[in-house]
Design a protein around this motif. Sequence first.
Motif, PDB file in Angstrom:
ATOM      1  N   ASP A  22       0.813  -1.213   0.000  1.00 57.09           N
ATOM      2  CA  ASP A  22       0.000   0.000   0.000  1.00 57.09           C
ATOM      3  C   ASP A  22       0.850   1.268   0.000  1.00 57.09           C
ATOM      4  O   ASP A  22       0.489   2.283   0.598  1.00 57.09           O
ATOM      5  CB  ASP A  22      -0.949   0.012   1.207  1.00 57.09           C
ATOM      6  N   TYR A  23       2.012   1.205  -0.666  1.00 59.38           N
ATOM      7  CA  TYR A  23       2.879   2.362  -0.847  1.00 59.38           C
ATOM      8  C   TYR A  23       2.905   2.762  -2.316  1.00 59.38           C
ATOM      9  O   TYR A  23       2.618   1.959  -3.205  1.00 59.38           O
ATOM     10  CB  TYR A  23       4.333   2.042  -0.467  1.00 59.38           C
ATOM     11  N   SER A  24       3.319   3.987  -2.565  1.00 57.72           N
ATOM     12  CA  SER A  24       3.776   4.390  -3.899  1.00 57.72           C
ATOM     13  C   SER A  24       5.291   4.470  -3.840  1.00 57.72           C
ATOM     14  O   SER A  24       5.851   5.051  -2.901  1.00 57.72           O
ATOM     15  CB  SER A  24       3.195   5.747  -4.296  1.00 57.72           C
ATOM     16  N   ALA A  25       5.943   3.875  -4.809  1.00 54.60           N
ATOM     17  CA  ALA A  25       7.406   3.888  -4.864  1.00 54.60           C
ATOM     18  C   ALA A  25       7.856   4.938  -5.873  1.00 54.60           C
ATOM     19  O   ALA A  25       7.441   4.919  -7.030  1.00 54.60           O
ATOM     20  CB  ALA A  25       7.934   2.513  -5.254  1.00 54.60           C
ATOM     21  N   VAL A  26       8.694   5.853  -5.407  1.00 52.66           N
ATOM     22  CA  VAL A  26       9.225   6.927  -6.259  1.00 52.66           C
ATOM     23  C   VAL A  26      10.715   6.688  -6.438  1.00 52.66           C
ATOM     24  O   VAL A  26      11.456   6.590  -5.453  1.00 52.66           O
ATOM     25  CB  VAL A  26       9.007   8.308  -5.610  1.00 52.66           C
ATOM     26  N   THR A  27      11.161   6.565  -7.676  1.00 52.39           N
ATOM     27  CA  THR A  27      12.591   6.417  -7.935  1.00 52.39           C
ATOM     28  C   THR A  27      13.073   7.602  -8.756  1.00 52.39           C
ATOM     29  O   THR A  27      12.397   8.053  -9.684  1.00 52.39           O
ATOM     30  CB  THR A  27      12.904   5.116  -8.701  1.00 52.39           C
ATOM     31  N   ILE A  28      14.238   8.106  -8.382  1.00 53.92           N
ATOM     32  CA  ILE A  28      14.825   9.271  -9.044  1.00 53.92           C
ATOM     33  C   ILE A  28      16.257   8.937  -9.432  1.00 53.92           C
ATOM     34  O   ILE A  28      17.034   8.448  -8.611  1.00 53.92           O
ATOM     35  CB  ILE A  28      14.824  10.506  -8.119  1.00 53.92           C
ATOM     36  N   ARG A  29      16.588   9.184 -10.671  1.00 55.26           N
ATOM     37  CA  ARG A  29      17.967   9.003 -11.138  1.00 55.26           C
ATOM     38  C   ARG A  29      18.362  10.283 -11.857  1.00 55.26           C
ATOM     39  O   ARG A  29      17.714  10.705 -12.817  1.00 55.26           O
ATOM     40  CB  ARG A  29      18.048   7.810 -12.088  1.00 55.26           C
ATOM     41  N   CYS A  30      19.427  10.926 -11.385  1.00 54.76           N
ATOM     42  CA  CYS A  30      19.846  12.207 -11.975  1.00 54.76           C
ATOM     43  C   CYS A  30      21.293  12.476 -11.609  1.00 54.76           C
ATOM     44  O   CYS A  30      21.919  11.720 -10.871  1.00 54.76           O
ATOM     45  CB  CYS A  30      18.953  13.352 -11.488  1.00 54.76           C
ATOM     46  N   LYS A  31      21.809  13.569 -12.130  1.00 55.63           N
ATOM     47  CA  LYS A  31      23.169  14.005 -11.796  1.00 55.63           C
ATOM     48  C   LYS A  31      23.189  14.463 -10.342  1.00 55.63           C
ATOM     49  O   LYS A  31      22.307  15.199  -9.913  1.00 55.63           O
ATOM     50  CB  LYS A  31      23.577  15.143 -12.723  1.00 55.63           C
TER      51      LYS A  31
END
Length: 445
Positions: free
Chosen positions: A254-263
């Motif tokens: 029951d989560y939302s997973a947020v993934t971020i890939r950046c400099k």
Amino acid sequence: MNMSFSHNMDDEYEKFIRRMNPPRVVIDNEACKNATVIQVDSANRHGILLEVVQILTDLNLIITKAYISSDGSWFMDVFNVTDQDGNKIIDEGILDYITKSLGPESCFTSSIRSVGVKQSMDHTSIELTGSDRPGLLSEVSAVLRHLKCNVVNAEVWTHNTRAAAVMQVTDEETGIAITDPEKLSRIKALLCNVLKGSNKSGLAKTVVSHSVTHTGRRLHQMMFADRDYERTGDDVLDDRPRPNVNVVNWYDKDYSAVTIRCKDRPKLLFDTVCTLTDMDYVVFHANIDTKGPDSYQEYYIRHIDGSPVKSDAERQRVTQCLEAAIERRVSEGLKLELCTTDRVGLLSDVTRIFRENSLTVTRAEVTTKAGKAINTFYVRDTSGYSVDAKTLDSIRQVIGQTILKVKGSPEDSKPDSQESPTRFLFGGLFKSRSFVNFNLVRSYS
């Protein structure tokens, strides 16, 4: 129920919880070979993650890794941090400050509700938002000089055709905050006209007060309220590499997973956590890792009402807002540093010289310490080309070769590798609650 009474009750309850469960801070310089490890355990409440990250960021520490867990009533964080040169933190003054700021002696309760606002008679705070255009900072500072206001501190961001600034000014005659209501009204009216420019129907906002806020967080809030995250037609066609942000629902948990890939860059973690907090999302778990020039962030979130992301429209909004939060502080242009004795009109004179030489300011930080002006500007040519060396030399001759120094342009952006955007996704985060398994901290038992 009276709102102030309700807030007072909340404050007393928070103080009671802190007395019963005082925060614990452990700082270890032996657990990791190339970073200082800071572990924070505390009673959990909304916004506490942002407060911890803000304290570390305001010390100009670089967070290279982090593991965050706040399920239930307890909050546990581990941060690997270094100084700006990549070294461990050995300054006893800084270590003591961290312990006092995050430990049992800390007193940062209820700061989320007040957004860190407090009254100051040392200076007057001016908040500006409007459409960006070449020479805007020069025009604003010229108006302030005309009104006999001295800019002692300021931070200016531009993003996606929008501009925002938080400026702290004093009265030229008294050297303290401006209290004359007539003068305050005139400042507000004239600056609002400058922000609107020739487009009198354009959106512009000016706020003048004696409040003190956390500048970075306030700028994020101002640009978010100005909807700078919405892409314009020209911006959609822009081929610059963008942060890779993905939001998916993990229905089993029951989560939302947020993934971020950046400099990677300084203050990146603060910018993303700040945005999630101000959008009323709660981070239950997170894993942050930096490898070389790249940063990977993974958050498991729910809205403050307990629900994960509910729709495609909400998912798109979260994605766009996080992209904007990452991009706002990216330094586009040539970095110039100015250090000289402070005086009324200094900012106006310097930015006028930039404007007269066809340079526009994309970001600026203005500070005054012990009578010295220490200013950083990121500038670029108004035509879009790189800044000409002859132009720079001419500007430095006018301002002073030793006063204005060129620090070089930021590293050219390179396209991100085509690695899976879900590199961290569900990567064993819930297999163990042990910090030891993340190689971030040794066992203290």
